[in-house]
Design a protein around this motif. Structure first.
Motif, PDB file in Angstrom:
ATOM      1  N   ASN A 136       0.761  -1.292  -0.215  1.00  0.00           N
ATOM      2  CA  ASN A 136       0.045   0.067   0.075  1.00  0.00           C
ATOM      3  C   ASN A 136       0.794   1.226   0.041  1.00  0.00           C
ATOM      4  O   ASN A 136       1.037   1.942   0.905  1.00  0.00           O
ATOM      5  CB  ASN A 136      -0.858  -0.059   1.324  1.00  0.00           C
ATOM      6  CG  ASN A 136      -1.928   1.022   1.123  1.00  0.00           C
ATOM      7  OD1 ASN A 136      -2.120   2.074   0.265  1.00  0.00           O
ATOM      8  ND2 ASN A 136      -2.888   0.968   2.289  1.00  0.00           N
ATOM      9  N   SER A 137       1.544   1.303  -1.289  1.00  0.00           N
ATOM     10  CA  SER A 137       2.463   2.688  -1.374  1.00  0.00           C
ATOM     11  C   SER A 137       1.987   4.119  -1.114  1.00  0.00           C
ATOM     12  O   SER A 137       2.782   4.788  -0.940  1.00  0.00           O
ATOM     13  CB  SER A 137       3.232   2.417  -2.509  1.00  0.00           C
ATOM     14  OG  SER A 137       2.495   2.590  -3.650  1.00  0.00           O
ATOM     15  N   LYS A 138       0.694   3.992  -1.457  1.00  0.00           N
ATOM     16  CA  LYS A 138       0.038   5.324  -1.469  1.00  0.00           C
ATOM     17  C   LYS A 138      -0.162   5.818  -0.046  1.00  0.00           C
ATOM     18  O   LYS A 138      -0.091   7.208   0.552  1.00  0.00           O
ATOM     19  CB  LYS A 138      -1.368   5.410  -2.145  1.00  0.00           C
ATOM     20  CG  LYS A 138      -1.258   5.325  -3.500  1.00  0.00           C
ATOM     21  CD  LYS A 138      -2.506   5.280  -4.360  1.00  0.00           C
ATOM     22  CE  LYS A 138      -2.385   5.241  -5.761  1.00  0.00           C
ATOM     23  NZ  LYS A 138      -3.812   5.409  -6.367  1.00  0.00           N
ATOM     24  N   LEU A 139      -0.480   5.021   0.994  1.00  0.00           N
ATOM     25  CA  LEU A 139      -0.752   5.417   2.187  1.00  0.00           C
ATOM     26  C   LEU A 139       0.403   4.821   3.531  1.00  0.00           C
ATOM     27  O   LEU A 139       0.412   5.504   4.395  1.00  0.00           O
ATOM     28  CB  LEU A 139      -2.119   4.873   2.697  1.00  0.00           C
ATOM     29  CG  LEU A 139      -3.361   5.074   1.912  1.00  0.00           C
ATOM     30  CD1 LEU A 139      -4.338   4.317   2.663  1.00  0.00           C
ATOM     31  CD2 LEU A 139      -3.690   6.709   2.063  1.00  0.00           C
ATOM     32  N   PHE A 140       1.276   3.857   3.073  1.00  0.00           N
ATOM     33  CA  PHE A 140       2.339   3.506   4.021  1.00  0.00           C
ATOM     34  C   PHE A 140       3.467   3.361   3.321  1.00  0.00           C
ATOM     35  O   PHE A 140       3.685   3.196   1.982  1.00  0.00           O
ATOM     36  CB  PHE A 140       1.967   2.009   4.333  1.00  0.00           C
ATOM     37  CG  PHE A 140       2.810   1.534   5.341  1.00  0.00           C
ATOM     38  CD1 PHE A 140       2.575   2.081   6.680  1.00  0.00           C
ATOM     39  CD2 PHE A 140       4.097   0.508   4.981  1.00  0.00           C
ATOM     40  CE1 PHE A 140       3.681   1.231   7.748  1.00  0.00           C
ATOM     41  CE2 PHE A 140       4.741   0.024   5.783  1.00  0.00           C
ATOM     42  CZ  PHE A 140       4.622   0.544   7.273  1.00  0.00           C
ATOM     43  N   ARG A 141       4.559   3.888   3.892  1.00  0.00           N
ATOM     44  CA  ARG A 141       6.006   3.900   3.393  1.00  0.00           C
ATOM     45  C   ARG A 141       6.929   3.471   4.667  1.00  0.00           C
ATOM     46  O   ARG A 141       6.696   4.191   5.816  1.00  0.00           O
ATOM     47  CB  ARG A 141       6.295   5.078   3.001  1.00  0.00           C
ATOM     48  CG  ARG A 141       7.609   5.087   2.214  1.00  0.00           C
ATOM     49  CD  ARG A 141       8.259   6.454   1.503  1.00  0.00           C
ATOM     50  NE  ARG A 141       8.104   7.492   2.299  1.00  0.00           N
ATOM     51  CZ  ARG A 141       7.352   8.557   2.315  1.00  0.00           C
ATOM     52  NH1 ARG A 141       6.092   8.299   1.673  1.00  0.00           N
ATOM     53  NH2 ARG A 141       7.417   9.594   3.157  1.00  0.00           N
ATOM     54  N   SER A 142       7.656   2.393   4.638  1.00  0.00           N
ATOM     55  CA  SER A 142       8.533   1.962   5.733  1.00  0.00           C
ATOM     56  C   SER A 142       9.766   2.632   5.634  1.00  0.00           C
ATOM     57  O   SER A 142      10.399   2.796   4.483  1.00  0.00           O
ATOM     58  CB  SER A 142       8.850   0.319   5.617  1.00  0.00           C
ATOM     59  OG  SER A 142       9.562   0.020   6.624  1.00  0.00           O
ATOM     60  N   GLN A 143      10.622   2.902   6.848  1.00  0.00           N
ATOM     61  CA  GLN A 143      11.979   3.568   6.591  1.00  0.00           C
ATOM     62  C   GLN A 143      12.725   2.472   7.699  1.00  0.00           C
ATOM     63  O   GLN A 143      12.094   2.110   8.603  1.00  0.00           O
ATOM     64  CB  GLN A 143      11.906   5.037   7.015  1.00  0.00           C
ATOM     65  CG  GLN A 143      10.988   5.908   6.056  1.00  0.00           C
ATOM     66  CD  GLN A 143      10.897   7.295   6.436  1.00  0.00           C
ATOM     67  OE1 GLN A 143      11.537   7.819   7.339  1.00  0.00           O
ATOM     68  NE2 GLN A 143       9.984   8.008   5.860  1.00  0.00           N
ATOM     69  N   PRO A 144      13.896   2.925   7.887  1.00  0.00           N
ATOM     70  CA  PRO A 144      14.663   2.118   9.320  1.00  0.00           C
ATOM     71  C   PRO A 144      14.179   2.969  10.486  1.00  0.00           C
ATOM     72  O   PRO A 144      14.601   3.929  10.695  1.00  0.00           O
ATOM     73  CB  PRO A 144      16.164   2.690   8.740  1.00  0.00           C
ATOM     74  CG  PRO A 144      16.028   2.839   7.196  1.00  0.00           C
ATOM     75  CD  PRO A 144      14.717   3.354   6.866  1.00  0.00           C
ATOM     76  N   GLY A 145      13.757   1.818  11.374  1.00  0.00           N
ATOM     77  CA  GLY A 145      13.524   2.476  12.697  1.00  0.00           C
ATOM     78  C   GLY A 145      12.118   3.445  12.508  1.00  0.00           C
ATOM     79  O   GLY A 145      11.903   3.855  13.653  1.00  0.00           O
ATOM     80  N   ALA A 146      11.246   3.445  11.513  1.00  0.00           N
ATOM     81  CA  ALA A 146      10.324   4.406  11.489  1.00  0.00           C
ATOM     82  C   ALA A 146       9.169   3.876  10.389  1.00  0.00           C
ATOM     83  O   ALA A 146       9.597   2.795   9.414  1.00  0.00           O
ATOM     84  CB  ALA A 146      10.700   5.703  11.422  1.00  0.00           C
ATOM     85  N   PHE A 147       8.091   4.567  10.240  1.00  0.00           N
ATOM     86  CA  PHE A 147       7.367   4.255   9.201  1.00  0.00           C
ATOM     87  C   PHE A 147       6.325   5.479   9.060  1.00  0.00           C
ATOM     88  O   PHE A 147       6.031   6.313   9.886  1.00  0.00           O
ATOM     89  CB  PHE A 147       6.267   2.774   9.408  1.00  0.00           C
ATOM     90  CG  PHE A 147       5.229   3.138  10.598  1.00  0.00           C
ATOM     91  CD1 PHE A 147       4.140   3.602  10.557  1.00  0.00           C
ATOM     92  CD2 PHE A 147       5.799   2.734  11.806  1.00  0.00           C
ATOM     93  CE1 PHE A 147       3.217   3.647  11.783  1.00  0.00           C
ATOM     94  CE2 PHE A 147       4.857   2.893  12.998  1.00  0.00           C
ATOM     95  CZ  PHE A 147       3.548   3.397  12.784  1.00  0.00           C
ATOM     96  N   SER A 148       5.912   5.818   7.661  1.00  0.00           N
ATOM     97  CA  SER A 148       5.235   6.772   7.319  1.00  0.00           C
ATOM     98  C   SER A 148       3.729   6.536   6.913  1.00  0.00           C
ATOM     99  O   SER A 148       3.606   5.414   6.296  1.00  0.00           O
ATOM    100  CB  SER A 148       5.823   7.628   6.304  1.00  0.00           C
ATOM    101  OG  SER A 148       7.082   8.047   6.934  1.00  0.00           O
ATOM    102  N   VAL A 149       2.783   7.226   7.470  1.00  0.00           N
ATOM    103  CA  VAL A 149       1.332   7.165   7.326  1.00  0.00           C
ATOM    104  C   VAL A 149       0.706   8.261   6.513  1.00  0.00           C
ATOM    105  O   VAL A 149       0.919   9.390   7.022  1.00  0.00           O
ATOM    106  CB  VAL A 149       0.433   6.644   8.499  1.00  0.00           C
ATOM    107  CG1 VAL A 149      -1.035   6.555   8.057  1.00  0.00           C
ATOM    108  CG2 VAL A 149       0.925   5.518   9.070  1.00  0.00           C
TER     109      VAL A 149
END
Length: 882
Positions: free
Chosen positions: A305-318
């Protein structure tokens, strides 16, 4: 709570989404809960000393934001809170226990630790103060904060916390104390406000949550807050469109199709079975799970679900409805578990403070159950501290409040599960209610007054969905008046005055067709118009309004002219009658004067003749006495006898007064006229002294502009001195007669302002419709100006004059039009008020007058004033003749 029956009904309070993390941690731009600052600045002196209170910067929990606070406001708010507690029914002992508990939370935050692997308390004095306020043993508190029991194969051993875990245990204790106290407070107020056996359907939701948050580092607190805002935004969108469709259906119109931004996929990402909170709850119940494992599970579930979620090292974006936010997973599991160590819970349960013991499952005490003397309710309605906490919790189950955190490792023990349960309860309550939304916008990020950033506000409107809401209304029918509003307002576009236009669909349709509009809809009770239709209808009405105003102006002008002619005729008749009356009065006065003069002459003549006879009688008596003496002594040179009028040398012969001036010295015919003049001069002096001491320093009649040059004076003002310019309408100290002489023959609304001769104040003289009128101007104790009988107050004399240039003085009176300026002269009539002695002497020398203070000078000053009046009357008469 007031209902449509105008009766007061009891209501219950409910708790939703209390942000307990704010107690121990705030961002730089935030503060802790207000009650802590109110306590620090508002507690009385004995509590300040007893609880060892200090400034907010002294305590770790209140020192994040160093911006100054209003101490007096905080103190007043703390007093108001205590008064409210007493009014509701809390005892004074209970309010003191509440203050003690809040102070204990602040001191608990100042307990710090040393060591890395084995934590020890660094400041024993601070720990002793905290234990004293919590009313627990110092040894037990130190043990609970630094150690924890571990049971292995039936054997319990004690291990020491690391410094990080000891700090977490301390913060967990502070959050637990405040959270349980807040829950107890809600239940206690419900028990006091709700009568026994009375079931109510009214609720007040206490939602302690900020708006959408995005900081440099976002953690579990921001995730919970933004998820709640996401859910509320979904409710807002659904409510707006549901209401829109309900209106269409109720009015019998076909449903419209709308396009809007739906955030249901974001809610599924956060709250779904495999959402962020679901995975967080599952990993929080596993002792072996770590933050890295939690981040890996989220990435594996939602990476597609790339439009709403993006993973990062030690974090995630919504991607939320308001924008994208990056959340740091470091420490998120530990925060979600929100562990309250068992030793700390047991320590607080055995506190000697009844309230604190009750909050953690203790038996409490009875010393707080007796109401004090004050404005409190009857004891029978007060929920006792000594009652079990289970009864309080059973009451809360009827008010949709989330249960207290459990310590048994159950599903509802972690913070995220409690948040989801409370959010679902809130949504259930809102879904069954008639919701009204109020959007609060910040004009700038720093909340600085007087600064409005358009882009910042536009971003908030877009993120909250307001722009979409406005767009939807504009795509549909934005203007929806009822027939009862629409038909009476626009009936003139189609119907004549004598036609009967009933508020029906047919009448509304007929009006719209007559106006040339299309693409509108007519329902059962209201008209549905597009965004531009309302402006088009108002433009059509504007032409009718202009014509109506023209007809009104013509008719009112005709009526006013006829009334003016009648008033002029009456004024001429009154002037003729007055002239005849004064002529007769002058004739009668002359006759009386001549008669009184004749009587005075006759009285003087009689007195003179009587005195002459008395002198002759005295001379005859003296001669007779002399002759008798001569005959007895035989000599004509005998000296006068003692006691006779001539016996005492230097003594004048007695005589009677020759006139009334000798009878009443100083009381002649002009005595009473002179006394009246002296009284008038004294009153005039008092009025002048009042103006110089009060109004002149205030600049009441001075126009605060640069003075004009002497050869080209500014229009509307007069130059009295190099430092000040006096308003054109001010005329100094004038009598009513002098003012009427200046206003005689002027147009309606001509006016001047003068200082009264007989009192300390101003008078406004105005040419009315039928005569010249004089209005008193009162000055209040607060230095406000107002006309006598008026309810309007002004902070300056200029403001009063400008106001009545626009509005009539009263009903039936004109507005102020033209200020009657004084005649141009070297010495204005306000010189005695505004000029100093040097200016007056210089003006007198320029006028060719002698500088003196004799009565002749006063006579010349009066002649100057009479000259002003005469010139003004001549000018007015010339204008009237022209």
């Amino acid at each position: 709570t007031h209902t449509h029956t105008r009766l007061t009904h009891p209501a219950s309070l409910s708790e939703y989404l209390l942000e307990r993390a704010r107690i121990v941690r705030q961002s730089i731009v935030e503060r802790n809960f207000h009650v802590f600052y109110y306590l620090l600045y508002g507690a009385p002196a004995h509590q300040q000393q007893q609880f060892q209170l200090n400034s907010p910067e002294f305590f770790r929990f209140t020192s994040a934001n160093n911006e100054p606070l209003d101490r007096s406001h905080c103190a007043a708010q703390w007093t108001a809170i205590l008064d409210a507690f007493l009014v509701v029914g809390f005892t004074e002992a209970l309010t003191s226990a509440i203050a003690r508990m809040l102070a204990a939370i602040l001191h608990l935050g100042n307990v710090s630790f040393l060591g890395d692997d084995t934590a020890t308390i660094s400041d024993s004095g601070q720990a002793r103060t905290t234990a004293s306020l919590l009313m627990v043993s110092l040894d037990r508190l130190e043990q609970a904060l630094t150690t924890f029991p571990v049971t292995i194969r039936g054997e319990t051993i004690t291990k020491v916390y690391t410094r990080t875990h000891a700090g977490a245990a301390r913060d967990a204790a502070a959050k637990a104390i405040y959270g349980r106290f807040f829950t107890w407070l809600i239940a206690q107020m419900n028990a006091l406000l709700l009568p026994a056996g009375h079931a109510t359907t009214f609720t007040i939701g206490v939602l302690d949550i900020f708006g959408f948050e995005s900081f440099t580092r976002n953690s579990l607190e921001q995730l919970c807050i933004n998820t709640a805002n996401e859910r509320l935004q979904h409710l807002f969108v659904q409510t707006v469109f549901r209401d829109e469709l309900e209106v269409y259906q109720r009015e019998g119109l076909p449903p419209a199709s709308f396009t809007f931004l739906d955030n249901e996929p974001t809610l599924a990402l956060l709250l779904g079975p495999q959402g962020v909170f679901g995975i967080l709850d599952e990993d929080s119940r596993l002792a072996s799970s770590t933050d890295a494992i939690f981040a890996t599970k989220i990435d594996s579930k939602h990476r597609k679900n790339s439009k709403l979620f993006r993973s990062q090292p030690g974090a995630f974006s919504v991607t939320h409805f308001a924008g994208s936010v990056t959340y740091d997973v470091d420490g998120m599991l530990e925060k979600n578990r929100d562990p309250l160590p068992e030793l700390l819970a047991t320590c607080l349960q055995h506190s000697l403070c009844p309230l604190l013991s009750l909050l953690f499952g203790g038996s409490g005490g009875s010393d707080l159950t007796h109401p004090s003397h004050g404005p409190q309710r009857a004891p029978s309605k007060i929920m006792r501290i000594g009652q079990s906490f289970g009864k309080v919790m059973s009451f809360r189950r009827h008010t949709a409040v989330a249960p207290a955190p459990a310590r048994n490792g159950g599903k509802s023990s972690n913070l995220g599960a409690q948040f989801i349960a409370s959010l679902q309860s809130l949504m259930s309550t809102l879904g069954a209610s008639a919701c009204h939304f109020i959007r609060c916008l910040k004009p700038n990020p720093a909340s600085t007054p007087g600064r409005f950033l358009v882009d910042h506000v536009r971003g908030q409107l877009r993120s909250t969905g307001m722009l979409d809401t406005v767009r939807i209304r504009r795509e549909g029918y934005a203007y929806r008046p009822l027939f009862t509003e629409f038909v009476p307002q626009f009936r003139a576009l189609c119907f004549r005055r004598t036609d009967h236009a009933h508020p029906t669909a047919a009448a509304a349709t007929q009006i719209l067709q007559a106006a040339g509009l299309s693409d509108f809809a007519v329902g059962h009770t209201r008209v549905f118009l597009r965004y531009a239709h309302h402006d088009a209808l108002l433009a059509r009405l504007a032409n009718l309004d202009d014509n109506a105003r023209l007809l009104q102006a013509i008719s009112r002008g005709f009526t006013a002219r006829r009334a003016h002619i009648r008033r002029l005729a009456v004024a001429r008749m009154q002037a003729t009658a007055a002239a005849l009356f004064f002529a007769d009065l002058r004739v009668a006065g002359g006759t009386v004067r001549d008669w009184l003069g004749q009587l005075d002459q006759e009285d003087s003549e009689r007195v003179r003749k009587r005195q002459q006879r008395e002198r002759e009688d005295a001379e005859i008596k003296a001669l007779a006495l002399s002759l008798s003496t001569l005959s007895s002594e035989g000599s004509l040179s005998a000296s006068p006898q003692p006691g006779t009028p001539a016996a005492e040398p230097g003594r004048p012969a007695p005589r009677l007064p020759e006139s009334t001036d000798e009878l009443l010295p100083g009381r002649g015919p002009d005595f009473f006229s002179a006394a009246f003049q002296r009284s008038q001069r004294a009153k005039r002096t008092e009025a002048a002294d009042w103006f110089r001491k009060v109004e002149k320093p205030r600049g009441a009649v001075v126009v605060r502009t640069e003075p004009a040059s002497p050869d080209t004076p500014a229009q509307g003002v007069r130059r009295s001195a190099p430092q000040a310019t006096v308003a054109a309408w001010f005329h100094g100290i004038l009598s009513r007669a002098d003012a009427e002489g200046l206003l005689l023959g002027r147009s309606v609304g001509a006016f001047l302002v003068r200082v009264s001769q007989t009192r300390s104040g101003y008078s406004l003289s105005v040419v009315g419709f039928d005569r010249i009128k004089h209005f008193r101007i009162h000055i209040t104790n607060e230095s406000y100006y107002t006309l006598a009988g008026s309810t309007a107050f002004f902070n300056s004399l200029h403001s009063l004059i400008e106001h009545y240039r626009q509005a009539p003085l009263s009903i039936g009176e004109p507005v102020l039009s033209v200020a009657v300026e004084q005649v141009e002269d070297d010495i204005p009539d306000y010189a005695e008020l505004m000029w100093d002695r040097a200016q007056i002497k210089a003006a007198l020398r320029r006028a060719g007058m002698e500088v003196t203070s004799t009565p002749a000078a006063a006579s010349r000053a009066a002649s100057v004033r009479d000259h002003h009046v005469a010139v003004a009357r001549a000018g007015a008469g010339a204008g009237a003749g022209a």
